[in-house]
Scaffold this active site. Structure first.
Site, mmCIF file in Angstrom:
data_model
loop_
_atom_site.group_PDB
_atom_site.id
_atom_site.type_symbol
_atom_site.label_atom_id
_atom_site.label_comp_id
_atom_site.label_asym_id
_atom_site.label_seq_id
_atom_site.Cartn_x
_atom_site.Cartn_y
_atom_site.Cartn_z
ATOM 1 N N HIS A 64 34.950 42.266 48.222
ATOM 2 C CA HIS A 64 35.966 43.251 47.808
ATOM 3 C C HIS A 64 36.140 43.239 46.293
ATOM 4 O O HIS A 64 37.019 42.572 45.741
ATOM 5 C CB HIS A 64 37.309 42.950 48.502
ATOM 6 C CG HIS A 64 38.246 44.102 48.478
ATOM 7 N ND1 HIS A 64 39.050 44.437 49.547
ATOM 8 C CD2 HIS A 64 38.520 45.021 47.520
ATOM 9 C CE1 HIS A 64 39.776 45.508 49.247
ATOM 10 N NE2 HIS A 64 39.475 45.863 48.009
ATOM 11 N N HIS A 66 36.072 45.749 42.691
ATOM 12 C CA HIS A 66 36.025 47.063 42.034
ATOM 13 C C HIS A 66 35.328 46.884 40.685
ATOM 14 O O HIS A 66 35.878 46.273 39.778
ATOM 15 C CB HIS A 66 37.450 47.606 41.817
ATOM 16 C CG HIS A 66 38.193 47.859 43.103
ATOM 17 N ND1 HIS A 66 38.170 49.071 43.752
ATOM 18 C CD2 HIS A 66 38.955 47.044 43.869
ATOM 19 C CE1 HIS A 66 38.904 49.004 44.862
ATOM 20 N NE2 HIS A 66 39.386 47.783 44.950
ATOM 21 N N LEU A 67 34.102 47.416 40.590
ATOM 22 C CA LEU A 67 33.347 47.268 39.337
ATOM 23 C C LEU A 67 33.562 48.452 38.390
ATOM 24 O O LEU A 67 33.137 48.415 37.234
ATOM 25 C CB LEU A 67 31.855 47.078 39.626
ATOM 26 C CG LEU A 67 31.471 45.720 40.242
ATOM 27 C CD1 LEU A 67 29.978 45.677 40.555
ATOM 28 C CD2 LEU A 67 31.873 44.556 39.339
ATOM 29 N N ARG A 68 34.209 49.520 38.892
ATOM 30 C CA ARG A 68 34.667 50.651 38.048
ATOM 31 C C ARG A 68 33.567 51.510 37.434
ATOM 32 O O ARG A 68 33.867 52.416 36.663
ATOM 33 C CB ARG A 68 35.579 50.142 36.911
ATOM 34 C CG ARG A 68 36.748 49.275 37.323
ATOM 35 C CD ARG A 68 37.657 49.960 38.298
ATOM 36 N NE ARG A 68 38.947 49.264 38.429
ATOM 37 C CZ ARG A 68 39.802 49.482 39.426
ATOM 38 N NH1 ARG A 68 39.517 50.355 40.382
ATOM 39 N NH2 ARG A 68 40.942 48.841 39.482
ATOM 40 N N ASN A 98 35.516 53.648 45.025
ATOM 41 C CA ASN A 98 36.464 54.542 44.341
ATOM 42 C C ASN A 98 36.211 54.628 42.837
ATOM 43 O O ASN A 98 37.093 54.414 42.019
ATOM 44 C CB ASN A 98 37.909 54.098 44.612
ATOM 45 C CG ASN A 98 38.229 52.716 44.098
ATOM 46 O OD1 ASN A 98 37.365 51.846 44.096
ATOM 47 N ND2 ASN A 98 39.450 52.505 43.659
ATOM 48 N N ASP A 156 38.813 52.104 51.154
ATOM 49 C CA ASP A 156 39.652 51.363 50.220
ATOM 50 C C ASP A 156 40.107 52.239 49.058
ATOM 51 O O ASP A 156 39.346 53.042 48.538
ATOM 52 C CB ASP A 156 38.929 50.141 49.672
ATOM 53 C CG ASP A 156 39.907 49.197 48.991
ATOM 54 O OD1 ASP A 156 40.887 48.807 49.649
ATOM 55 O OD2 ASP A 156 39.719 48.895 47.806
ATOM 56 N N ASP A 309 39.644 41.227 45.952
ATOM 57 C CA ASP A 309 40.207 42.529 45.560
ATOM 58 C C ASP A 309 40.332 42.584 44.031
ATOM 59 O O ASP A 309 41.343 43.026 43.483
ATOM 60 C CB ASP A 309 41.554 42.815 46.231
ATOM 61 C CG ASP A 309 41.969 44.284 46.073
ATOM 62 O OD1 ASP A 309 41.163 45.088 45.549
ATOM 63 O OD2 ASP A 309 43.102 44.619 46.454
ATOM 64 N N HIS A 313 41.969 46.678 35.226
ATOM 65 C CA HIS A 313 42.407 47.844 34.453
ATOM 66 C C HIS A 313 42.374 47.477 32.970
ATOM 67 O O HIS A 313 42.443 46.299 32.618
ATOM 68 C CB HIS A 313 43.825 48.255 34.852
ATOM 69 C CG HIS A 313 43.924 48.752 36.259
ATOM 70 N ND1 HIS A 313 43.421 49.968 36.658
ATOM 71 C CD2 HIS A 313 44.439 48.178 37.384
ATOM 72 C CE1 HIS A 313 43.633 50.141 37.954
ATOM 73 N NE2 HIS A 313 44.242 49.064 38.428
HETATM 74 ZN ZN LIG Z 1 42.586 48.262 48.978
#
Ligand SMILES: [Zn+2]
Length: 433
Positions: A64, A66-68, A98, A156, A309, A313
């Protein structure tokens, strides 16, 4: 990557996939594990690296992250995110869909895989988005995205809301034989909530997110027990959710599993008072009771996977303050230590159990060729010093994100080295990629 030749000598090999925890030497050459043998019983090769007192484990797996990239590279990139990963001992990470644009077509998966092949410091497995444009209307081409390189489908960050769509998604996932990873959240209940709903949110005058927001969504997901699907529930954070899943398990017709994140094991909503927006995350940090319930569920093997997760940012975004800043924490560089600090593994058997949640269990869920140490297979290795205590300094993170409620905290155990495909990418505190 050029391979190296070396022998890790005198460490305790912890290989959860094989139930193996004992002192052994590990020989690596040509990118693969050549031999794992009792001390002094193998033909050493190349550089002898003394790792007495350290644990030699499979490279960790985080499902889980997020590599953006593409599109949000001011927050993180595949390069910076995977550098953070290897500092944390991870050699395989799964990246969420996402991005901008979202990973919702086979072509976008192929473009992402191309970027990964050019810039990643470790292995990266993409997830595909469940609906086109995260639009909640039309399911994506699961089969096409899997063929293009995705390893699971997920909603997600844009949780499916209608029961009908959830059912369709699970049926389609069951038909094509992939895992569906759900972010359980009922948006009609969470609404504008930013932190746990309770005394603290009232005192701060900040909109709260009721506990029911995740519990109601979990109840709806587990009610779809007859779809024959592999459903994995992401970032479980409350006692209520664990109870609902535990009750549903006997009726579930496919496979049902859960992950939690290190911050849900030990950090309460009070972190908001100290860290402000740097403790703002979705689902929100809750109460001591929830922390205790999450730790108990991990101890009892009801929750079988720990995932970060990791949701970075940019600094100026998090600086907007509690109400305006986006939701999300970073976790790759603190994940194992934060978990070990709570669960306190002491013996090799304890580590075997704990590391299963970071290696074999997540790899097996998604069928990844990762999370295990086997002679003849790629040498992806994490070398861990279980005794070291260190203090978290976010300004030293490799990730572009700095938001963590562990800032300033002293954690137990530290990754000493990380090997990807037989090559050290991190060694003795130094990043080599
Ligand atoms: Zn999530």
């Amino acid at each position: 990557m050029s391979a190296e030749e070396f022998t890790l000598r005198g460490g305790v090999v912890i290989n959860p996939a094989a139930g193996f925890a004992a002192q052994a030497d590990v020989v690596v050459a040509q990118g693969v594990v050549q031999d794992i043998a009792l001390p002094g019983k193998c033909d050493t090769a190349g550089e002898i690296i003394e790792v007495a007192g350290k644990l030699v484990a499979p490279g960790l797996v985080d499902i889980h992250v997020h590599l953006r990239e593409p599109g949000q590279t001011h927050k993180e990139t595949i390069a910076t995110g995977t550098r953070a990963a290897v500092v944390g001992g991870f050699t395989s990470v799964c990246c969420m869909s996402n991005t901008t644009p979202p990973i919702d077509t086979p072509d976008r998966v192929r473009e992402l895989v191309d970027r990964i092949n050019h810039t990643a410091a470790c292995k990266v497995y993409p997830f595909g988005a469940a609906t086109k444009g995260h639009g909640q209307d039309e399911l994506t081409d699961f089969t096409g995205m899997l063929e293009a390189g995705c390893v699971a489908i997920t909603d997600d960050a844009f949780p499916l809301q209608s029961r009908q769509l959830k059912r369709q998604a699970l049926l389609q996932a069951a038909e094509v034989g992939c895992v569906f990873i759900a972010h359980p959240e009922d948006k009609s209940i969470s609404a504008d909530g930013l932190i746990n709903e309770g005394e603290l949110s009232a005192k701060l005058g900040v909109p709260g997110m009721p506990r029911r927001a995740t519990a109601e969504a979990v109840a709806e997901w587990v009610g779809l027990h007859d779809c024959g699907a592999y459903l994995h529930l992401a970032h479980i954070a409350t006692k209520d959710e664990v109870e609902l899943v535990t009750e549903a398990l006997p009726t579930w017709t496919g496979r049902l599993s859960m992950e939690t994140a290190p911050h849900y094991l030990s950090v309460t909503e009070d972190a908001i008072l100290r860290f402000g927006a740097d403790a703002k995350v979705n689902p929100p940090l809750r109460t001591v009771d929830d922390n205790t319930a999450m730790a108990a569920a991990v101890r009892n093997d009801i929750i079988t996977i720990i995932a970060t997760d990791h949701a970075p940012h940019a600094l100026d975004e998090k600086a907007l303050g509690l109400e305006e800043a986006p939701l999300g924490l970073v976790g790759l560089e603190t994940s194992l230590a934060a978990t070990a600090t709570v669960l306190k593994p002491r013996t090799p058997a304890d580590w075997l159990w704990l590391l299963d949640k970071f290696t074999a269990a997540p790899a097996q869920l998604l069928g990844l060729e990762a999370g295990r140490l086997v002679a003849g297979e790629p040498a992806d290795i994490a070398i861990i010093d279980p005794q070291v205590q260190w203090t978290v300094r976010p300004e030293r993170f490799e990730s572009k994100g700095r938001a963590t409620p562990f800032a300033g905290q002293t954690l137990r155990s530290q990754v000493w080295g990380t090997v990807v495909d037989g090559r050290f990418v991190f060694r003795a505190g130094e990043l080599l990629v």
